[in-house]
Design a protein around this motif. Structure first.
Motif, PDB file in Angstrom:
ATOM      1  N   GLY B  27       0.845  -1.202   0.000  1.00 21.54           N
ATOM      2  CA  GLY B  27       0.000   0.000   0.000  1.00 21.54           C
ATOM      3  C   GLY B  27       0.871   1.238   0.000  1.00 21.54           C
ATOM      4  O   GLY B  27       2.054   1.175  -0.323  1.00 21.54           O
ATOM      5  N   VAL B  28       0.244   2.358   0.351  1.00 22.98           N
ATOM      6  CA  VAL B  28       1.017   3.598   0.415  1.00 22.98           C
ATOM      7  C   VAL B  28       0.771   4.314   1.725  1.00 22.98           C
ATOM      8  O   VAL B  28      -0.260   4.109   2.384  1.00 22.98           O
ATOM      9  CB  VAL B  28       0.677   4.576  -0.744  1.00 22.98           C
ATOM     10  CG1 VAL B  28       1.071   3.990  -2.085  1.00 22.98           C
ATOM     11  CG2 VAL B  28      -0.781   4.992  -0.717  1.00 22.98           C
ATOM     12  N   LEU B  29       1.705   5.164   2.068  1.00 26.22           N
ATOM     13  CA  LEU B  29       1.557   6.024   3.225  1.00 26.22           C
ATOM     14  C   LEU B  29       1.420   7.449   2.712  1.00 26.22           C
ATOM     15  O   LEU B  29       2.203   7.871   1.865  1.00 26.22           O
ATOM     16  CB  LEU B  29       2.802   5.892   4.103  1.00 26.22           C
ATOM     17  CG  LEU B  29       2.762   6.625   5.449  1.00 26.22           C
ATOM     18  CD1 LEU B  29       3.665   5.904   6.436  1.00 26.22           C
ATOM     19  CD2 LEU B  29       3.212   8.063   5.299  1.00 26.22           C
ATOM     20  N   TYR B  30       0.395   8.151   3.177  1.00 28.96           N
ATOM     21  CA  TYR B  30       0.247   9.531   2.715  1.00 28.96           C
ATOM     22  C   TYR B  30      -0.022  10.490   3.869  1.00 28.96           C
ATOM     23  O   TYR B  30      -0.442  10.089   4.945  1.00 28.96           O
ATOM     24  CB  TYR B  30      -0.852   9.646   1.659  1.00 28.96           C
ATOM     25  CG  TYR B  30      -2.275   9.493   2.166  1.00 28.96           C
ATOM     26  CD1 TYR B  30      -2.899   8.254   2.167  1.00 28.96           C
ATOM     27  CD2 TYR B  30      -2.992  10.609   2.617  1.00 28.96           C
ATOM     28  CE1 TYR B  30      -4.214   8.121   2.618  1.00 28.96           C
ATOM     29  CE2 TYR B  30      -4.305  10.481   3.068  1.00 28.96           C
ATOM     30  CZ  TYR B  30      -4.900   9.234   3.068  1.00 28.96           C
ATOM     31  OH  TYR B  30      -6.194   9.107   3.506  1.00 28.96           O
ATOM     32  N   ILE B  31       0.250  11.769   3.586  1.00 32.86           N
ATOM     33  CA  ILE B  31      -0.064  12.831   4.535  1.00 32.86           C
ATOM     34  C   ILE B  31      -1.326  13.515   4.021  1.00 32.86           C
ATOM     35  O   ILE B  31      -1.378  13.908   2.856  1.00 32.86           O
ATOM     36  CB  ILE B  31       1.054  13.904   4.590  1.00 32.86           C
ATOM     37  CG1 ILE B  31       2.447  13.284   4.621  1.00 32.86           C
ATOM     38  CG2 ILE B  31       0.815  14.895   5.727  1.00 32.86           C
ATOM     39  CD1 ILE B  31       2.818  12.573   5.880  1.00 32.86           C
ATOM     40  N   ASP B  32      -2.321  13.648   4.867  1.00 31.98           N
ATOM     41  CA  ASP B  32      -3.518  14.378   4.477  1.00 31.98           C
ATOM     42  C   ASP B  32      -3.196  15.868   4.532  1.00 31.98           C
ATOM     43  O   ASP B  32      -2.783  16.386   5.568  1.00 31.98           O
ATOM     44  CB  ASP B  32      -4.669  14.033   5.442  1.00 31.98           C
ATOM     45  CG  ASP B  32      -5.978  14.655   4.990  1.00 31.98           C
ATOM     46  OD1 ASP B  32      -6.010  15.890   4.799  1.00 31.98           O
ATOM     47  OD2 ASP B  32      -6.955  13.910   4.815  1.00 31.98           O
ATOM     48  N   LYS B  33      -3.380  16.543   3.400  1.00 35.30           N
ATOM     49  CA  LYS B  33      -2.980  17.957   3.336  1.00 35.30           C
ATOM     50  C   LYS B  33      -3.826  18.840   4.249  1.00 35.30           C
ATOM     51  O   LYS B  33      -3.427  19.943   4.590  1.00 35.30           O
ATOM     52  CB  LYS B  33      -3.109  18.475   1.901  1.00 35.30           C
ATOM     53  CG  LYS B  33      -2.072  17.919   0.959  1.00 35.30           C
ATOM     54  CD  LYS B  33      -2.213  18.593  -0.395  1.00 35.30           C
ATOM     55  CE  LYS B  33      -1.189  18.046  -1.372  1.00 35.30           C
ATOM     56  NZ  LYS B  33      -1.379  18.624  -2.717  1.00 35.30           N
ATOM     57  N   LYS B  34      -5.029  18.374   4.611  1.00 34.70           N
ATOM     58  CA  LYS B  34      -5.906  19.218   5.417  1.00 34.70           C
ATOM     59  C   LYS B  34      -5.608  19.095   6.910  1.00 34.70           C
ATOM     60  O   LYS B  34      -5.517  20.099   7.596  1.00 34.70           O
ATOM     61  CB  LYS B  34      -7.372  18.922   5.112  1.00 34.70           C
ATOM     62  CG  LYS B  34      -7.747  19.500   3.728  1.00 34.70           C
ATOM     63  CD  LYS B  34      -9.162  19.218   3.344  1.00 34.70           C
ATOM     64  CE  LYS B  34      -9.429  17.753   3.362  1.00 34.70           C
ATOM     65  NZ  LYS B  34     -10.176  17.117   2.351  1.00 34.70           N
ATOM     66  N   ASP B  35      -5.425  17.856   7.383  1.00 40.77           N
ATOM     67  CA  ASP B  35      -5.160  17.746   8.826  1.00 40.77           C
ATOM     68  C   ASP B  35      -3.690  17.458   9.137  1.00 40.77           C
ATOM     69  O   ASP B  35      -3.309  17.353  10.305  1.00 40.77           O
ATOM     70  CB  ASP B  35      -6.093  16.713   9.486  1.00 40.77           C
ATOM     71  CG  ASP B  35      -5.820  15.291   9.032  1.00 40.77           C
ATOM     72  OD1 ASP B  35      -4.760  15.054   8.404  1.00 40.77           O
ATOM     73  OD2 ASP B  35      -6.654  14.409   9.301  1.00 40.77           O
ATOM     74  N   MET B  36      -2.851  17.331   8.065  1.00 43.15           N
ATOM     75  CA  MET B  36      -1.414  17.110   8.204  1.00 43.15           C
ATOM     76  C   MET B  36      -1.096  15.868   9.054  1.00 43.15           C
ATOM     77  O   MET B  36      -0.100  15.839   9.765  1.00 43.15           O
ATOM     78  CB  MET B  36      -0.730  18.350   8.799  1.00 43.15           C
ATOM     79  CG  MET B  36      -0.805  19.593   7.918  1.00 43.15           C
ATOM     80  SD  MET B  36       0.007  19.402   6.321  1.00 43.15           S
ATOM     81  CE  MET B  36       1.696  19.833   6.749  1.00 43.15           C
ATOM     82  N   LYS B  37      -1.962  14.853   8.930  1.00 48.58           N
ATOM     83  CA  LYS B  37      -1.689  13.617   9.653  1.00 48.58           C
ATOM     84  C   LYS B  37      -1.336  12.510   8.674  1.00 48.58           C
ATOM     85  O   LYS B  37      -1.705  12.581   7.501  1.00 48.58           O
ATOM     86  CB  LYS B  37      -2.921  13.200  10.466  1.00 48.58           C
ATOM     87  CG  LYS B  37      -3.110  14.039  11.699  1.00 48.58           C
ATOM     88  CD  LYS B  37      -4.137  13.369  12.621  1.00 48.58           C
ATOM     89  CE  LYS B  37      -4.375  14.231  13.838  1.00 48.58           C
ATOM     90  NZ  LYS B  37      -5.775  14.599  14.003  1.00 48.58           N
ATOM     91  N   GLU B  38      -0.674  11.480   9.171  1.00 50.66           N
ATOM     92  CA  GLU B  38      -0.266  10.347   8.331  1.00 50.66           C
ATOM     93  C   GLU B  38      -1.371   9.304   8.227  1.00 50.66           C
ATOM     94  O   GLU B  38      -2.016   9.001   9.231  1.00 50.66           O
ATOM     95  CB  GLU B  38       0.892   9.645   9.042  1.00 50.66           C
ATOM     96  CG  GLU B  38       2.232   9.932   8.463  1.00 50.66           C
ATOM     97  CD  GLU B  38       3.296   9.107   9.187  1.00 50.66           C
ATOM     98  OE1 GLU B  38       4.279   9.724   9.586  1.00 50.66           O
ATOM     99  OE2 GLU B  38       3.130   7.872   9.348  1.00 50.66           O
ATOM    100  N   TYR B  39      -1.579   8.760   7.059  1.00 50.30           N
ATOM    101  CA  TYR B  39      -2.547   7.675   6.872  1.00 50.30           C
ATOM    102  C   TYR B  39      -1.929   6.582   6.012  1.00 50.30           C
ATOM    103  O   TYR B  39      -1.006   6.844   5.240  1.00 50.30           O
ATOM    104  CB  TYR B  39      -3.817   8.182   6.185  1.00 50.30           C
ATOM    105  CG  TYR B  39      -4.588   9.188   7.016  1.00 50.30           C
ATOM    106  CD1 TYR B  39      -5.602   8.767   7.879  1.00 50.30           C
ATOM    107  CD2 TYR B  39      -4.277  10.541   6.951  1.00 50.30           C
ATOM    108  CE1 TYR B  39      -6.298   9.687   8.653  1.00 50.30           C
ATOM    109  CE2 TYR B  39      -4.963  11.470   7.732  1.00 50.30           C
ATOM    110  CZ  TYR B  39      -5.974  11.033   8.572  1.00 50.30           C
ATOM    111  OH  TYR B  39      -6.660  11.934   9.337  1.00 50.30           O
ATOM    112  N   LYS B  40      -2.475   5.379   6.137  1.00 41.71           N
ATOM    113  CA  LYS B  40      -2.015   4.287   5.283  1.00 41.71           C
ATOM    114  C   LYS B  40      -3.200   3.726   4.514  1.00 41.71           C
ATOM    115  O   LYS B  40      -4.301   3.631   5.055  1.00 41.71           O
ATOM    116  CB  LYS B  40      -1.420   3.166   6.144  1.00 41.71           C
ATOM    117  CG  LYS B  40      -0.067   3.518   6.711  1.00 41.71           C
ATOM    118  CD  LYS B  40       0.450   2.414   7.608  1.00 41.71           C
ATOM    119  CE  LYS B  40       1.767   2.870   8.224  1.00 41.71           C
ATOM    120  NZ  LYS B  40       2.255   1.925   9.230  1.00 41.71           N
TER     121      LYS B  40
END
Ligand SMILES: Cc1cc2nc3c(=O)[nH]c(=O)nc-3n(C[C@H](O)[C@H](O)[C@H](O)COP(=O)(O)OP(=O)(O)OC[C@H]3O[C@@H](n4cnc5c(N)ncnc54)[C@H](O)[C@@H]3O)c2cc1C
Lengths: 234, 337
Positions: B27-40
């Motif tokens: 999968g991928v790991l991304y940063i949500d641009k709105k809350d600046m948190k990490e998600y997978k």
């Protein structure tokens, strides 16, 4: 997708408005999209809206400066037999917008206006705003002709070149200016090459082979039919 | 068409591709641009299409025990062979086109006219070739229209051939701008450059973006081939423009500016950073744009290009993506991935 859903998607995205209007919308949809455009919300991210609103709320020119800008604008592009002049076309507001949008213009324009004021006081013992139109032309003639201007007028020449650029571009990109210049494009699906009589003027013409291969203007709204294998079948 | 089959995550800035102990993508790991948190997000297949450089960045930033140099990069060529089209331009004024009859001319220029490469490069001092794109016409006035009358107005002449004075103001200036509308013609040469091992992007060891993700650095020099090609372009532009009766504007650039050759990256056709090939020692992807060392990872941007002809890249990106998509379906059906 049904048409309504389609439009919702279009409005959410950044598809050109021309497409929206030309794709056969109901009047209600057109009104809705126009209000979105008018509110400056179209195709802008929240951050861009913030930047735009701040810029629009700011004022750069003082009333006095604004008067000089208007006077110069009208001298550069006056009303003539074909169209209105620069001030009526909104060029003063355009320049106010440009100096805010492109801050590098601020110093040379503010300084240039001041330089012109100084010249006006030194020559006619009064402000550029107060002297007669004939006197204004006497001053403008010192700075409007880059190839023959006196050396001590070069500050003014540079300033006037910049003003000429902004006034001409402001005028000819306005609604009236575009009408004046005779631009006739922006007609999706309606390009039919160079008219035969224009080609003839230059001693040219399209050859029969090319004409045969080209799309006919009456077929330009027909949608191509695709076959199973992705080939054009009609 | 069926609805509701796709879930789209927007404002999602991918930092890296996640892999398991076998080196396969999970999968991928991304940063949500709105809350600046990490998600997978977990995935059976990961397809990168972030554009050539950004995809290389994501892969280089995806380090793990099995992929210590970045994902699928034991060859060390990830980020290398980065190349752009060559480019340089020239413009002329056509006296014959002053006082034009108005008609819809939106279709002229790049939309309908283009010269493909036509010479035999064996006889020239550079390999490959270039095409020419043309511009001009009575387009919609936009910002910049009417600029430069302080130097250009002299090209307009009256009935007896007297040139207008440069600069000025008033009805005469207004009219000269009308008369000049649509009388400029420009040419842009866009050519093929030779991909070089030594032209590359890599991860900057000391700079991150605002999401905390390490950024790229670029290392790129043109060789004499591209510089010679630009010279040839300018000679051709002058020959065509002069032959048409145009007045050449500006000067022909010389060696001091690499013959006016645009800096690498200026033509915005960056390709080649995760090149495809049969040999895993010299390429990152195979011919289906599948990563050699991570079978469920695919790249569908121009990273896979081994070269780019003198053409602009988008259609080739589309064609290769189509091919890769079909291959992914095929491989999923065969349960190979
Ligand atoms: C001004 C300009 C003019 C051009 N003109 C032409 C032309 O006329 N003809 C032509 O063929 N080519 C042209 N090109 C080149 C062409 O646009 C590109 O080569 C092409 O769009 C690349 O396609 P792509 O799908 O690889 O990448 P892109 O179209 O760049 O798409 C990449 C997407 O990935 C997203 N993304 C990037 N990083 C991340 C991340 N970390 N996480 C999540 N998402 C991410 C981006 O937001 C973007 O949506 C032009 C380019 C430019 C800039």
């Amino acid at each position: 997708m049904d048409r309504r859903e389609n439009i919702k998607v279009l409005l959410a995205g950044t598809v050109a408005t021309g497409f929206l209007i030309s794709s056969g919308c109901a009047p209600d949809d057109i009104k809705k999209s126009e209000s979105i455009i008018a509110a400056g919300l179209y195709g802008r991210t929240p951050k861009e809206i913030e930047v735009d609103s701040k810029l629009m709320a700011d004022t750069f020119f003082s009333d006095h400066e604004k008067k000089i800008v208007s006077l110069i604008s009208e001298i550069i592009i006056p009303k003539d037999d074909v169209s209105i002049g620069a001030t009526e076309a909104g060029v003063t507001d355009f320049i106010e917008f440009m100096v805010k949008d492109y801050p590098k213009f601020q110093l040379p324009i503010r300084g240039g206006l001041m330089w012109l004021e100084n010249l006006s006081w030194a020559t006619f013992d009064n402000s550029f705003v107060v002297i007669t139109p004939e006197q204004r032309i006497i001053l403008v003639d010192k700075i409007a002709w880059p190839d023959t201007a006196e050396e001590d007028m070069l500050y003014g020449v540079k300033f006037f070149n910049l003003m000429r650029n902004l006034v001409c571009t402001g005028f000819f990109t306005s609604k009236e200016g575009i009408k004046d210049i005779g631009y006739v494009g922006n007609r999706p699906n309606q390009w039919d090459g160079v008219p035969a009589e224009v080609l003839k003027k230059h001693g040219l013409s399209y050859d029969e082979k090319t004409l045969k291969e080209c799309l006919k203007i009456e077929d330009q709204h027909k949608i191509v039919q695709w076959g199973e294998k992705g080939n054009i079948i009609g | 068409m069926q609805k509701g089959k796709v879930e789209l995550y927007t404002d999602a800035m991918v930092r890296e591709v996640l892999t398991d102990e076998k080196g396969m993508a999970t999968g991928v790991l991304y940063i949500d641009k709105k809350d600046m948190k990490e998600y997978k997000i977990g995935a059976k297949v990961v397809v990168l299409a972030a554009s050539a450089c950004e995809t290389a960045r994501i892969m280089l930033n995806s380090k793990s025990k099995l992929h210590p140099n970045g994902l699928s990069n034991s060859s060390g060529v990830l980020g290398r062979y980065l190349h752009d089209s060559t480019g340089t331009d020239r413009m002329g004024f056509m006296p014959e086109l002053v006082d034009r009859t108005r008609y819809n001319e939106d279709g002229v220029g790049g939309l309908h006219v283009y010269s493909p490469w036509w010479l035999d490069n064996k006889k020239l001092n550079f390999p490959r070739g270039y095409h020419i794109e043309y511009w001009g016409g009575m387009g919609m006035p936009s910002y910049g229209f009417g600029f430069g009358m302080d130097t250009m107005r002299k090209y307009i002449t009256d009935e007896v051939g007297n040139p207008s004075p440069n600069g000025g103001y008033g009805p005469a200036l207004k009219n000269d701008i009308r008369r000049m509308y649509g009388s400029m013609i420009g040419m842009s040469g866009r050519g093929e450059s030779i991909p070089q091992y030594d032209n590359y992007c890599d991860i900057d060891p000391e700079t991150v973006d605002k999401f905390g993700i390490p950024v790229l650095r670029f290392h790129y020099n043109w060789t004499k081939h591209e510089v010679n090609q630009a010279k040839h372009m300018h000679e051709t532009f002058e020959e065509i423009l002069t032959g048409m009766g145009a007045v050449l504007l500006g000067k022909k650039p010389d060696e001091t500016t690499q013959n006016g050759l645009a800096a690498p990256g200026r033509i915005i056709h960056e390709v080649g950073t995760s090149r495809m090939g049969d040999d895993p020692k010299t390429s990152v992807l195979n011919k289906y744009a599948q990563a050699h060392e991570c079978k469920n990872l695919f790249v569908t941007d121009a990273g896979s290009f081994v070269s780019q002809a003198d053409k602009n890249p988008t259609w080739t990106i589309l064609a290769l993506s189509w091919r890769t998509s079909e291959y992914i379906i095929d491989q999923l059906k065969k349960q190979n991935i």
